[in-house]
Design a protein around this motif. Structure first.
Motif, PDB file in Angstrom:
ATOM      1  N   THR A 112       3.343  15.322  15.737  1.00 13.76           N
ATOM      2  CA  THR A 112       2.388  15.593  14.653  1.00 13.76           C
ATOM      3  C   THR A 112       1.553  14.353  14.332  1.00 13.76           C
ATOM      4  N   LEU A 113       2.221  13.215  14.295  1.00 13.24           N
ATOM      5  CA  LEU A 113       1.527  11.958  13.992  1.00 13.24           C
ATOM      6  C   LEU A 113       0.392  11.679  14.994  1.00 13.24           C
ATOM      7  N   SER A 168     -12.926  12.610  13.693  1.00 11.85           N
ATOM      8  CA  SER A 168     -13.699  12.763  12.458  1.00 11.85           C
ATOM      9  C   SER A 168     -14.391  11.435  12.147  1.00 11.85           C
ATOM     10  N   SER A 226      -5.895  24.256  20.736  1.00 11.73           N
ATOM     11  CA  SER A 226      -4.756  23.780  19.950  1.00 11.73           C
ATOM     12  C   SER A 226      -3.839  22.887  20.791  1.00 11.73           C
ATOM     13  N   THR A 284      -1.096  21.640  19.142  1.00 11.04           N
ATOM     14  CA  THR A 284       0.133  21.653  18.342  1.00 11.04           C
ATOM     15  C   THR A 284       1.331  21.952  19.252  1.00 11.04           C
ATOM     16  N   ARG A 302      -7.150  13.578  15.387  1.00 12.87           N
ATOM     17  CA  ARG A 302      -8.137  14.186  14.468  1.00 12.87           C
ATOM     18  C   ARG A 302      -8.896  13.097  13.713  1.00 12.87           C
ATOM     19  N   ALA A 303      -8.153  12.083  13.262  1.00 14.07           N
ATOM     20  CA  ALA A 303      -8.788  10.993  12.507  1.00 14.07           C
ATOM     21  C   ALA A 303      -9.829  10.290  13.376  1.00 14.07           C
ATOM     22  N   LYS A 304      -9.524  10.119  14.654  1.00 20.68           N
ATOM     23  CA  LYS A 304     -10.470   9.450  15.559  1.00 20.68           C
ATOM     24  C   LYS A 304     -11.751  10.231  15.680  1.00 20.68           C
ATOM     25  N   GLU A 363      -1.205  13.957  16.751  1.00 16.41           N
ATOM     26  CA  GLU A 363      -2.269  14.941  16.505  1.00 16.41           C
ATOM     27  C   GLU A 363      -3.148  14.481  15.334  1.00 16.41           C
ATOM     28  N   GLN A 364      -2.490  13.985  14.292  1.00 11.86           N
ATOM     29  CA  GLN A 364      -3.253  13.504  13.116  1.00 11.86           C
ATOM     30  C   GLN A 364      -4.165  12.336  13.500  1.00 11.86           C
ATOM     31  N   ARG A 365      -3.640  11.412  14.304  1.00 12.19           N
ATOM     32  CA  ARG A 365      -4.457  10.241  14.702  1.00 12.19           C
ATOM     33  C   ARG A 365      -5.626  10.675  15.588  1.00 12.19           C
ATOM     34  N   THR A 370       7.066   7.063  16.572  1.00 18.87           N
ATOM     35  CA  THR A 370       7.715   8.304  17.001  1.00 18.87           C
ATOM     36  C   THR A 370       9.064   8.070  17.671  1.00 18.87           C
TER      37      THR A 370
END
Ligand code: PNS
Length: 165
Positions: free
Chosen positions: A149-150, A160, A142, A144, A156-158, A152-154, A59
């Motif tokens: 964004t990156l 899930s 939220s 957001t 979520r990945a954690k 937030e994605q990581r 980032t």
């Protein structure tokens, strides 16, 4: 003219837009800025130090005078190892002041030549902390606009990944 190198230390678990805002401000006034992730003993960090370092690297890649690394032990020892002159810290609200003042004065006692420079993040981030981001995220609110964004994605990945286990 002497070049000024500063260390921006922290836990960064996870890095927020407030941290990125400070990195951008720091990169504008220092010749070199080293973002340093502390190996601390928090029992259950969300991200490993290597993951946090990687997110910060990705980032803040656009800032050419910024480098990201990690450190163990005393901050002043790391400052000395890096031959830096200053420590950068963000200060959001009056409530941050007492803790930051204690740290800055302790660091000055340990290393009189090291200056702590405080900068304020943009006001839209003045309420933002990694702890609150994790709490909101854990409770499915939220995040957001609060983290890159990156990140937030990581996050979520954690979670899930955890659900899959
Ligand atoms: O993001 P944080 O958790 O507010 O950052 C705190 C940090 C990493 C700056 C602070 O805990 C630190 O510098 N720790 C290293 C150990 C140290 O030097 N302690 C004495 C300073 S008072």
């Amino acid at each position: 003219m002497k070049k000024i190198k500063a260390i921006y230390p922290g836990s960064f678990d996870p890095p927020t837009n407030g941290h990125l805002d400070l990195i951008e401000r720091g990169s504008r006034i220092f010749d070199e800025l080293v973002v340093a992730v502390l190996h601390n003993r928090e029992k259950e960090p969300l991200f490993t130090v290597a993951e946090r370092q990687q997110m910060l690297e990705e980032t803040s890649r656009r800032f050419k005078n910024v480098r990201v690394t990690n450190f163990h032990g005393l901050l002043v020892d790391f400052v000395e190892k890096e031959k830096a002159q200053a420590v950068l810290r963000g200060i959001r609200a009056i409530s941050d002041y007492e803790y930051e003042l204690q740290m800055a004065l302790m660091n000055r006692r340990l290393s009189p030549g090291t200056e702590t420079i405080f900068m304020m993040p943009a006001d839209q981030y003045s309420f933002l902390s990694s702890r609150l981001v994790k709490e909101v995220f854990r409770n499915k609110g939220s995040i957001t606009g609060l983290v890159p964004t990156l990140v937030e994605q990581r996050m979520r990945a954690k979670t899930s990944g955890k659900r899959g286990k």
